[in-house]
Design an enzyme around this catalytic site. Structure first.
Site, mmCIF file in Angstrom:
data_model
loop_
_atom_site.group_PDB
_atom_site.id
_atom_site.type_symbol
_atom_site.label_atom_id
_atom_site.label_comp_id
_atom_site.label_asym_id
_atom_site.label_seq_id
_atom_site.Cartn_x
_atom_site.Cartn_y
_atom_site.Cartn_z
ATOM 1 N NE ARG A 231 -3.970 2.002 2.215
ATOM 2 C CZ ARG A 231 -4.230 2.819 3.234
ATOM 3 N NH1 ARG A 231 -3.578 2.676 4.378
ATOM 4 N NH2 ARG A 231 -5.123 3.769 3.108
ATOM 5 C CG ASP B 265 6.374 7.065 -3.131
ATOM 6 O OD1 ASP B 265 6.329 8.285 -2.853
ATOM 7 O OD2 ASP B 265 7.352 6.539 -3.679
ATOM 8 N N GLY C 130 4.153 10.823 -8.062
ATOM 9 C CA GLY C 130 5.147 9.927 -8.651
ATOM 10 C C GLY C 130 5.885 9.073 -7.624
ATOM 11 C CD GLU D 46 3.568 12.533 -0.374
ATOM 12 O OE1 GLU D 46 3.291 11.342 -0.597
ATOM 13 O OE2 GLU D 46 4.384 13.190 -1.060
ATOM 14 C CG ASN E 165 -1.276 8.692 2.947
ATOM 15 O OD1 ASN E 165 -1.809 7.796 2.295
ATOM 16 N ND2 ASN E 165 -0.478 9.596 2.401
ATOM 17 C CB THR F 298 -5.697 -10.578 -2.623
ATOM 18 O OG1 THR F 298 -5.598 -11.900 -2.114
ATOM 19 C CG2 THR F 298 -4.293 -10.122 -3.024
HETATM 20 C C1 HEM Z 1 -8.872 1.307 -6.287
HETATM 21 C C2 HEM Z 1 -8.866 2.229 -5.369
HETATM 22 C C3 HEM Z 1 -8.431 1.979 -3.951
HETATM 23 C C4 HEM Z 1 -9.069 2.408 -2.842
HETATM 24 C C5 HEM Z 1 -10.348 3.237 -2.788
HETATM 25 C C6 HEM Z 1 -8.323 1.927 -1.700
HETATM 26 C C7 HEM Z 1 -8.645 2.178 -0.389
HETATM 27 C C8 HEM Z 1 -8.091 1.521 0.687
HETATM 28 C C9 HEM Z 1 -8.535 1.653 2.044
HETATM 29 C C10 HEM Z 1 -9.635 2.589 2.517
HETATM 30 C C11 HEM Z 1 -7.784 0.812 2.800
HETATM 31 C C12 HEM Z 1 -7.906 0.577 4.308
HETATM 32 C C13 HEM Z 1 -6.893 1.387 5.073
HETATM 33 C C14 HEM Z 1 -6.980 1.176 6.553
HETATM 34 O O1 HEM Z 1 -8.075 1.147 7.112
HETATM 35 O O2 HEM Z 1 -5.913 1.023 7.187
HETATM 36 C C15 HEM Z 1 -6.860 0.143 1.925
HETATM 37 C C16 HEM Z 1 -5.952 -0.809 2.304
HETATM 38 C C17 HEM Z 1 -5.052 -1.399 1.447
HETATM 39 N N1 HEM Z 1 -4.819 -1.043 0.134
HETATM 40 FE FE1 HEM Z 1 -6.054 0.050 -1.017
HETATM 41 N N2 HEM Z 1 -7.247 1.221 -2.153
HETATM 42 C C18 HEM Z 1 -7.266 1.224 -3.520
HETATM 43 C C19 HEM Z 1 -6.324 0.661 -4.367
HETATM 44 C C20 HEM Z 1 -5.189 0.021 -3.924
HETATM 45 C C21 HEM Z 1 -4.070 -0.338 -4.766
HETATM 46 C C22 HEM Z 1 -3.952 0.008 -6.257
HETATM 47 C C23 HEM Z 1 -3.169 -0.979 -3.971
HETATM 48 C C24 HEM Z 1 -1.812 -1.528 -4.314
HETATM 49 C C25 HEM Z 1 -1.384 -1.763 -5.529
HETATM 50 C C26 HEM Z 1 -3.749 -1.052 -2.640
HETATM 51 C C27 HEM Z 1 -3.218 -1.727 -1.579
HETATM 52 C C28 HEM Z 1 -3.814 -1.817 -0.339
HETATM 53 C C29 HEM Z 1 -3.397 -2.751 0.678
HETATM 54 C C30 HEM Z 1 -2.351 -3.844 0.519
HETATM 55 C C31 HEM Z 1 -4.180 -2.483 1.812
HETATM 56 C C32 HEM Z 1 -4.095 -3.169 3.173
HETATM 57 C C33 HEM Z 1 -3.130 -2.355 4.034
HETATM 58 C C34 HEM Z 1 -2.876 -2.919 5.413
HETATM 59 O O3 HEM Z 1 -3.352 -4.003 5.753
HETATM 60 O O4 HEM Z 1 -2.162 -2.209 6.147
HETATM 61 N N3 HEM Z 1 -4.952 -0.401 -2.649
HETATM 62 N N4 HEM Z 1 -7.057 0.610 0.637
#
Ligand code: HEM
Length: 319
Positions: free
Chosen positions: A62, A67, A72, A88, A94, A194
């Protein structure tokens, strides 16, 4: 002569572009001569980090996304706030949720000991994200290297470029398109969910209000994430196998068990339903498209040489 000058200009334009054109300045072999130990150092540190905390790979993946989307892939997200500038880390998307900074610090320390003042924090982050996925049973890809580090953070870019948990499909498509990433890239990259988990405050509205959700799934989550402010530390996994990089996220979307509104926006009468269905049935197709999209993500506006730098400490610009 005029032709080669124009060609050079084109290279410069592509290098400084904000979108994901293949970047001619980056190369997987960038440190082959100057730091041949780099890949081994990052991989063994990531192995150790995941052994100590099986959930940390999600944090690093994430971090890389946040980043790259904010101005960029230049390690600007790693900069701490200073008296003169707010970084940031406290931007809304974040704040209190990005993690993995200590792992980057440890890798940087080891890399500096082996190859002083040579490898950027931005490249270390790109490698750490790739190894997180690989070590958790996901695909591997060649990381293109040679970025330098930003000398300032971009809180505004972090506030406006990152999608939120309530984003609709048109918003997601538009935000990714603004970075040169198409619908296929967007759906494949969303499959990063996932791994890892979300805080209750970000999926509360969905489990209490949405109709496009499996009732048994929302009922199970409602007891730990009730309406109202509740316990800020409660989290839930994005899919049924949060420690394994697989296509379960897409299987869960097809079953209307997407955790965030933005997750479920990808499936259920949406334009990208066919892609979600393909990935839900074909783990290898997901892995291939995810790896290709990660390379494109890594090509977002890298810095080369000046005005960037090779930071000695990833948390602050060099003195
Ligand atoms: C498509 C739009 C996306 C949205 C709206 C989104 C939003 C979020 C949100 C709200 C969380 C939860 C954060 C938290 O409560 O700590 C999250 C977690 C996460 N996101 Fe996304 N995300 C998106 C795309 C992505 C992409 C493109 C990646 C990486 C290539 C990514 C990787 C992750 C990962 C791995 C987590 C889990 C983080 C953890 O367990 O600490 N996300 N995301």
């Amino acid at each position: 002569m005029a032709i080669s000058f124009n060609f050079f200009l084109l290279l410069l334009l592509l290098a400084g572009s904000t979108t994901a054109f293949p970047n001619f300045f980056l190369s997987p072999s960038f440190y082959s001569n100057t730091c041949p130990q780099l890949h081994g150092i990052v991989r063994s540190a990531m192995k150790e980090a995941i052994r100590n905390d099986t959930t940390i790979g999600a944090g690093l993946l994430r971090l890389f996304f946040h980043d790259c989307f904010a101005g960029g892939c230049d390690a600007s997200v790693l900069l701490d706030d200073t008296r003169a500038s707010v970084g940031e880390k406290t931007a809304p998307a974040n704040k209190n949720s990005l993690r993995g900074f200590e792992v980057i610090d440890l890798i940087k320390k080891r890399v500096e000991a082996a190859c002083p003042q040579t490898v950027s924090c931005a490249d270390i982050l790109a490698l750490a994200a790739r190894d997180s996925v690989g070590l958790l049973h996901g695909p591997r890809w060649n990381v293109r290297l040679g970025r330098s580090d930003a000398t300032a953070a971009e809180q505004n870019a972090a506030s406006f470029s990152l999608p939120g948990p309530g984003s609709s499909l048109p918003i997601l498509l538009t935000m990714f398109a603004a970075k040169g990433l198409d619908a296929r890239d967007m759906v494949a990259l969303s499959g990063a969910h996932t791994l890892g988990r979300s805080h209750c405050s970000l999926y509360r509205e969905r489990i209490h209000g949405d109709s496009n959700i499996d009732p048994a799934f929302s009922a199970a989550l409602r007891s730990t994430c009730p309406l109202g402010s509740g316990n800020a530390t409660v989290t839930a996994p994005f899919d049924r196998t949060p420690g394994r990089f697989d296509n379960m996220y897409f299987k869960d979307l097809v079953a209307f068990r997407g955790l965030l509104k933005s997750d479920q926006a990808l499936y259920g009468g949406s334009l990208v339903d066919p892609l979600v269905e393909i990935y839900s049935e074909d783990n290898a197709a997901f892995g291939r498209d995810f790896a290709a999209a990660m390379v494109k993500l890594g090509d977002l506006s890298p810095l080369f040489g000046l005005p960037g730098e090779i930071r000695l400490n990833c948390r602050k610009v060099n003195a």
